[in-house]
Every structure is written in C-alpha cells, then in structure tokens.
Motif scaffolding. Structure first.
Motif, PDB file in Angstrom:
ATOM      1  N   ASP A 236       0.804  -1.235   0.000  1.00 55.69           N
ATOM      2  CA  ASP A 236       0.000   0.000   0.000  1.00 55.69           C
ATOM      3  C   ASP A 236       0.831   1.277   0.000  1.00 55.69           C
ATOM      4  OD1 ASP A 236      -2.444  -1.201  -0.176  1.00 55.69           O
ATOM      5  OD2 ASP A 236      -2.810  -1.244   2.001  1.00 55.69           O
ATOM      6  N   HIS A 237       2.101   1.138  -0.366  1.00 55.10           N
ATOM      7  CA  HIS A 237       2.871   2.370  -0.553  1.00 55.10           C
ATOM      8  C   HIS A 237       2.491   2.982  -1.889  1.00 55.10           C
ATOM      9  CE1 HIS A 237       6.208   0.909   2.397  1.00 55.10           C
ATOM     10  NE2 HIS A 237       5.155   1.441   3.020  1.00 55.10           N
ATOM     11  N   VAL A 238       2.282   4.284  -1.905  1.00 58.31           N
ATOM     12  CA  VAL A 238       1.879   4.951  -3.147  1.00 58.31           C
ATOM     13  C   VAL A 238       3.060   4.962  -4.111  1.00 58.31           C
ATOM     14  CG1 VAL A 238       1.068   7.119  -4.152  1.00 58.31           C
ATOM     15  CG2 VAL A 238       0.231   6.406  -1.914  1.00 58.31           C
ATOM     16  N   LEU A 239       2.749   4.583  -5.347  1.00 56.30           N
ATOM     17  CA  LEU A 239       3.768   4.569  -6.385  1.00 56.30           C
ATOM     18  C   LEU A 239       3.820   5.921  -7.061  1.00 56.30           C
ATOM     19  CD1 LEU A 239       3.146   1.072  -8.046  1.00 56.30           C
ATOM     20  CD2 LEU A 239       4.911   1.709  -6.423  1.00 56.30           C
ATOM     21  N   THR A 240       4.985   6.525  -7.017  1.00 56.45           N
ATOM     22  CA  THR A 240       5.138   7.821  -7.672  1.00 56.45           C
ATOM     23  C   THR A 240       6.183   7.765  -8.796  1.00 56.45           C
ATOM     24  OG1 THR A 240       6.782   8.484  -6.025  1.00 56.45           O
ATOM     25  CG2 THR A 240       4.478   9.074  -5.591  1.00 56.45           C
ATOM     26  N   LYS A 241       7.020   6.735  -8.765  1.00 58.08           N
ATOM     27  CA  LYS A 241       8.076   6.614  -9.776  1.00 58.08           C
ATOM     28  C   LYS A 241       8.129   5.165 -10.289  1.00 58.08           C
ATOM     29  CE  LYS A 241      11.021  10.219  -7.838  1.00 58.08           C
ATOM     30  NZ  LYS A 241      12.362  10.550  -7.297  1.00 58.08           N
ATOM     31  N   ILE A 242       8.594   4.998 -11.527  1.00 55.55           N
ATOM     32  CA  ILE A 242       8.635   3.661 -12.125  1.00 55.55           C
ATOM     33  C   ILE A 242       9.731   2.803 -11.501  1.00 55.55           C
ATOM     34  CG2 ILE A 242       7.661   4.473 -14.307  1.00 55.55           C
ATOM     35  CD1 ILE A 242      10.456   4.465 -15.487  1.00 55.55           C
ATOM     36  N   ASP A 243      10.683   3.456 -10.812  1.00 52.89           N
ATOM     37  CA  ASP A 243      11.764   2.697 -10.176  1.00 52.89           C
ATOM     38  C   ASP A 243      11.270   1.860  -9.006  1.00 52.89           C
ATOM     39  OD1 ASP A 243      13.501   3.817 -11.978  1.00 52.89           O
ATOM     40  OD2 ASP A 243      14.153   5.438 -10.631  1.00 52.89           O
ATOM     41  N   GLN A 244      10.024   2.153  -8.534  1.00 49.46           N
ATOM     42  CA  GLN A 244       9.506   1.465  -7.368  1.00 49.46           C
ATOM     43  C   GLN A 244       8.910   0.074  -7.720  1.00 49.46           C
ATOM     44  OE1 GLN A 244       7.396   5.393  -6.037  1.00 49.46           O
ATOM     45  NE2 GLN A 244       7.375   4.013  -4.281  1.00 49.46           N
ATOM     46  N   VAL A 245       8.797  -0.233  -9.015  1.00 47.54           N
ATOM     47  CA  VAL A 245       8.198  -1.516  -9.419  1.00 47.54           C
ATOM     48  C   VAL A 245       9.126  -2.218 -10.426  1.00 47.54           C
ATOM     49  CG1 VAL A 245       5.836  -0.750  -9.011  1.00 47.54           C
ATOM     50  CG2 VAL A 245       6.879  -0.417 -11.263  1.00 47.54           C
ATOM     51  N   ILE A 268       7.623   2.505 -19.037  1.00 45.77           N
ATOM     52  CA  ILE A 268       8.083   3.483 -20.058  1.00 45.77           C
ATOM     53  C   ILE A 268       8.387   4.784 -19.310  1.00 45.77           C
ATOM     54  CG2 ILE A 268       7.504   4.733 -22.147  1.00 45.77           C
ATOM     55  CD1 ILE A 268       5.503   2.455 -22.782  1.00 45.77           C
ATOM     56  N   ARG A 269       9.592   5.208 -19.377  1.00 47.43           N
ATOM     57  CA  ARG A 269       9.961   6.462 -18.696  1.00 47.43           C
ATOM     58  C   ARG A 269       9.604   7.661 -19.579  1.00 47.43           C
ATOM     59  NH1 ARG A 269      13.288   7.158 -14.487  1.00 47.43           N
ATOM     60  NH2 ARG A 269      13.941   4.973 -14.621  1.00 47.43           N
TER      61      ARG A 269
END
Length: 273
Positions: A236-245, A268-269
């Motif tokens: 449940d951490h909010v994803l703000t960047k693609i590096d988090q997944v 896709i960045r």
C-alpha cells in the motif's frame, strides 16, 4: 405746612351766601364730587368779622379736616379789612391744619395771605388748589393698574419659564426617565450586538465556504471523481516513480468506486513538465 394732594375733607371759612362759596362748590363738584365740603358760615365783613373768622378756623382745625380755605369774594379794602386783623393772622399761623388764603381778587392782598400756608388769587383758585381732579386720579390709577398688570404678567411668564425649566431638569433626572434612557441604551446596544453577530456569522460562513472549496480541491476523492486514480504497491505504498516496481509486480489501481489489481508488464519512462 404742605397742602395734601388728595384732600377728602375741605373746611371752608367764608360767608354762607355769596359768590365765593358757590364758586368753591361748583369747582368741587366738577373736579371731585367725592370730596366733602364743611362750611363754617363766618362773618367776613365788618367789626364782627375777625372774631367770627378766628372761631371758624379753630372749629375746623379741631374737626380734623385735611385743608382749610379761608377767604371771601372781592370788595373794597374796608370789606377785606377783617383779614388784616392781627388776631386772625395769629389764628392762621397757629392752626395745625394747612390753610389756603383766598381773599378778594388776584390784585387784593391782605395780611392773611402772608401767614397762610398757600395763597390763592381767588376762592375759585383756592378750590382748584385744594381739591384734586378725580379724573387725573383715575387716569393715574389706571396707569398704575396697567403697569401692575404688565409687571404681574411678566413675573408670571418668568415664573412659568423657570417652572418649565425646573420640570425639564426634574424629568431628566427622574428614576422613570433614567430607566427609560437605560432601556433605550440597552435596546440600541442589543441591536448593535445583533448586527455584529450576524455580520460575524456571515463572514465566518464565507470563510468556511472558501475553506471547503480549498479542501475539495485537495481531496483525493474529488480527484478520483474527475477521472484520476492513484496506484499503490502490494504493501500500500503509493507509487510515484517507475523505479519502485519491476516487471511482474502486482500493483493496485485505486479508482472512485473500488480497486483494480494489475500486473506490471512494462515500464516506459517519460518526462512530465
């Protein structure tokens, strides 16, 4: 002795017949019909004249009249000689009542004229001097009455003005007036306070509406209602960047009416300016 201005009793020492007494009566009737004439019918001619004149003066002086007229009408020097008698002169001088000498005509002069309190040229003139004009008295009294009425009216006006001023002051400091003023003050204060409260409530309502608008602008639900969504990872951490997944991770897409579970198949960045 001074001749009184308003003589009510006038003693007359003269003959009971003749022009002198008639002239005095006529003038008295014309000038003041209320005056009382008291005649001592004296002998005014001859050897018996001095004694008769003296007795008349003494009699009227004892009666307490206001003024005495002693005289007779015109005639020869012999006719007037009784008024040159020394004893007659002494009786006139010693009399306590003011005496007017009215012997003969204007050009006639006797010793009585010099010792009397006042000399009149004729008996008629003596009556004019001894008897005041009642019409003049009435006019003077009328003037006094009018002056007194004006003075009284002025005093009444002044007293009424002072009374009204005192009444206004008394009404102002009276307990009932003080209560009325305080009540009016309280009513005015209450109205002012009510207006202040209403204005304060109105201002606060306006501020509250602005705060609600701002909160609505910051509310996630409002964002979701507009078609936006936010994504969280499995913890449940909010994803703000693609590096988090990573590829294959399970993520949750939260929309307005629920959650959508999805698997990451690619990233896709892109630059968001």
């Amino acid at each position: 002795k001074a001749i009184p201005f308003f003589a009510k009793k006038i003693g007359i020492v003269t003959a009971s017949t003749g022009a002198a007494i008639q002239d005095i009566v006529n003038i008295s009737t014309r000038r003041n019909p209320y005056a009382q004439l008291i005649l001592y019918p004296a002998i005014v001619k001859g050897e018996a004249a001095p004694a008769s004149i003296i007795k008349g003066i003494h009699t009227l002086d004892q009666m307490g009249v206001d003024v005495i007229i002693v005289g007779r009408g015109g005639g020869s020097i012999e006719d007037l000689w009784g008024f040159n008698d020394e004893m007659v002169a002494r009786a006139i001088y010693d009399c306590k009542t003011p005496i007017i000498s009215a012997v003969g005509h204007e050009t006639d002069t006797t010793i009585a004229d010099f010792v009397a309190d006042l000399r009149a040229p004729t008996p008629s003139a003596a009556a004019e001097l001894a008897i005041c004009n009642i019409e003049d008295i009435f006019m003077e009294l009328t003037g006094y009455q009018e002056a007194m009425n004006r003075s009284m009216a002025r005093k009444i006006r002044d007293a009424r003005s002072r009374m009204e001023t005192a009444k206004m002051r008394l009404d102002y400091v009276s307990p009932s007036n003080q209560i009325l003023q305080k009540r009016q003050y309280l009513m005015d204060t209450e109205d002012k306070l009510q207006r202040l409260i209403e204005q304060k409530v109105k201002d606060n309502r306006h501020k509250l509406a602005l705060y609600i608008e701002k909160m609505n602008g910051l509310s996630p639900i409002e964002k979701l209602n507009k078609g936006y969504a936010f994504v969280t990872e499995k913890d449940d951490h909010v994803l703000t960047k693609i590096d988090q997944v990573a590829i294959g991770d399970i993520i949750t897409v939260k929309v307005v009416d629920g959650d959508i579970n999805a698997t990451v198949v690619d990233t896709i960045r892109r630059r968001r300016d």
